[in-house]
Structure formats: structure tokens, C-alpha cells
Design a protein around this motif. Sequence first.
Motif: not given
Length: 338
Positions: A158-176
Motif C-alpha cells: 500500500a505504501e508503494n502504491v502511494l509513493a508511486h502515485a506521488a512520484a507521478e504527480g497524482v497526489l502527495r502521500s505521507v506514510s507513517l
Amino acid sequence: MTARPGGDGRPLVVVLGASGFIGSPLTRALAARPVRLRLVARRETPVPAGAVADIDVRTADLAAPGAIAEAVDGADAVFHLVAATEAGWRVTEDDLAAERLNVGLIRDLAAALGAGGQGARRPVVVFPSTTTHLGAGPGGAVDPGSVKSPYVRQKLLAENVLAHAAAEGVLRSVSLCLPTVFGHGPATTAPDRGVVAAMTRRALAGEPLTVWGDGSVRRDLVYVDDVVEALLAAHDHADRLSGSYWEIGTGTGVTLLSLFTGVAEAVAAQTGNPAVPVVTVPPPDHADPADSEDVVVDPRPFHAVTGWSARVELKDALRRTAAALAPAPAHWGGAGQV
């Protein structure tokens, strides 16, 4: 945070899993902010008294097709607190329902935000994960295939999905990455969620507390109110935190033997009965190898960016938990004599 066009000038903050253990106190904190707040959960979420926010309460099965997209439509920020909690972290390889909740919903979330035409102001997604990265080294990547625990592997995916979306400029993700979170949740939360609550209930019932092995395993424990403050800090500093994971905790390990002793003492102080004994027992056959591993996180990088630190001392946190879970005084008589 700047609101997206089409609103009333206030940002729209969505909490997925708003009625849960962490979602309930987070909702109370966000309700004090001048935002539009959308609370989504399987159960109806109570509106906090004295709320400043404009609050929209929705009940939904977020695992249903299209439910995530509807829930986050127009969002400027999303706190994703939904997880498979029925079996805790002991998820099995064949538990497809848990995988759907732990990984599938994150994929749905990234897809929904990606389809929304976000423009320059990418929505913030704050995601409480687990201690997936311990031992990887600063900034180290972890291969999901090398992780033995299905639950931890799902959180990492799940973290990796969010990090990938952040790298693509879709969103800003912060995983704690969270260690053991404890405290007392709302009445609607499963009553024995977490080892501290379970042991507190045992002590209140006058039962001995059992610790596996010699009790020397060390764990980092963070009180739920401190976790809420970390989530808010992650949201408020998303531009500097986005795309990576951040460890959240006290930075101090506590042995399970001393933890359970502290639970017994907190309950004794609450009830006036003698502290129940804490006894060591051999680990059961179903024990996971992770049960014998120390878990202590390093919150210093997160503190350097946000200024956040865990503020609730363990003794005080155990006292608060005992007070919240204790029955009315009229019911106490002799509980410690069982």
C-alpha cells in the motif's frame, strides 16, 4: 492548505474509517479546524460537540465498487485509516478480504484521485502504516517479496502504491510507520483491540497477566493521542514529507515484562485493589517469529521536519487507559481477589 476550486473557500478533508480507534480522536481534532470535513465509515460517526468544521457524515462499505471514488470526490486531503482489524496483524496468506482492505482500497484511492484532474494542488493522503522499514537503513527500500508477514507485506504494498502515485504527480502521500499504538477507543470499537487494552481488561477482572518467555522483548509504544498529533503534523507538512515513509514512536523500547507490570500497577491505582501478578510462560505453538523481535523506531527524522514528539508518558498513558476501561466504582469490590 489551499482549497480546490468549487468549494466555499475551505479545504475538504476526508477521513476514511472515521469511527474507528484512531479515526474517532482524529475526527475530534479535525472538527476544531475551519475546514469542510467528510467523515466516512461503516458505522455512523458522531459529530463532535462544538465543532468548528462543516461536517458531512456518511456511512459506506468502502470495499464496494466505486465507494472510494465517491467518498473522496473533491477532496483536498484524505486520511486513510481503513484496515483489516478483525485478525489484527495476524493476517493469513489466503485472507483475500484483508488484502482487499489493506491494499485494494489504496489502489482504488490512487486511481480515484488520479482520475479527478487535480491540477497544481495535488491532494494530500496521510496513511498510517506499520513498522515495515525497520532495519532497511535511512531511506532504504524494502522488497515486499522478502517480507514474511502477510500483514506487513500488504502495508508495504500500500505504501508503494502511494509513493508511486506521488512520484507521478497524482497526489502527495505521507506514510507513517507506527509501532504499537494503544489507548482506549470509542465504545463501537472492538473492545480488546491491542495488547495493552487486553491486558488492562484482564487486570480489571483480577486475572494474572501472562508474558511469553522471559519478557525481555522490547517494544516502542505510542499513545493514540500522540498518533493523532503525528497525523495532523504529517498533513500540515505534506509538501516536505511527501513520497516517503516516516517512523513515528517514542524512540524508546520498553520490555514486555515492565509494560505488563505497569498495566497491573495502573489498574491497582484505579481500583484500589492489589496489583494482579505478572507471570512468565513459554510461548505457545502459534507464536509468530516476530513476537520475539524487538521493535524500537527512530522518530528523529520526522521531528526534524515537523517538530512532533510523543508527549504522553507511558505511566500516564497506562493510567488513562485503565481509567477509561474501568467499570463504575460500585462494581469494583473484590475484583483483585479472583
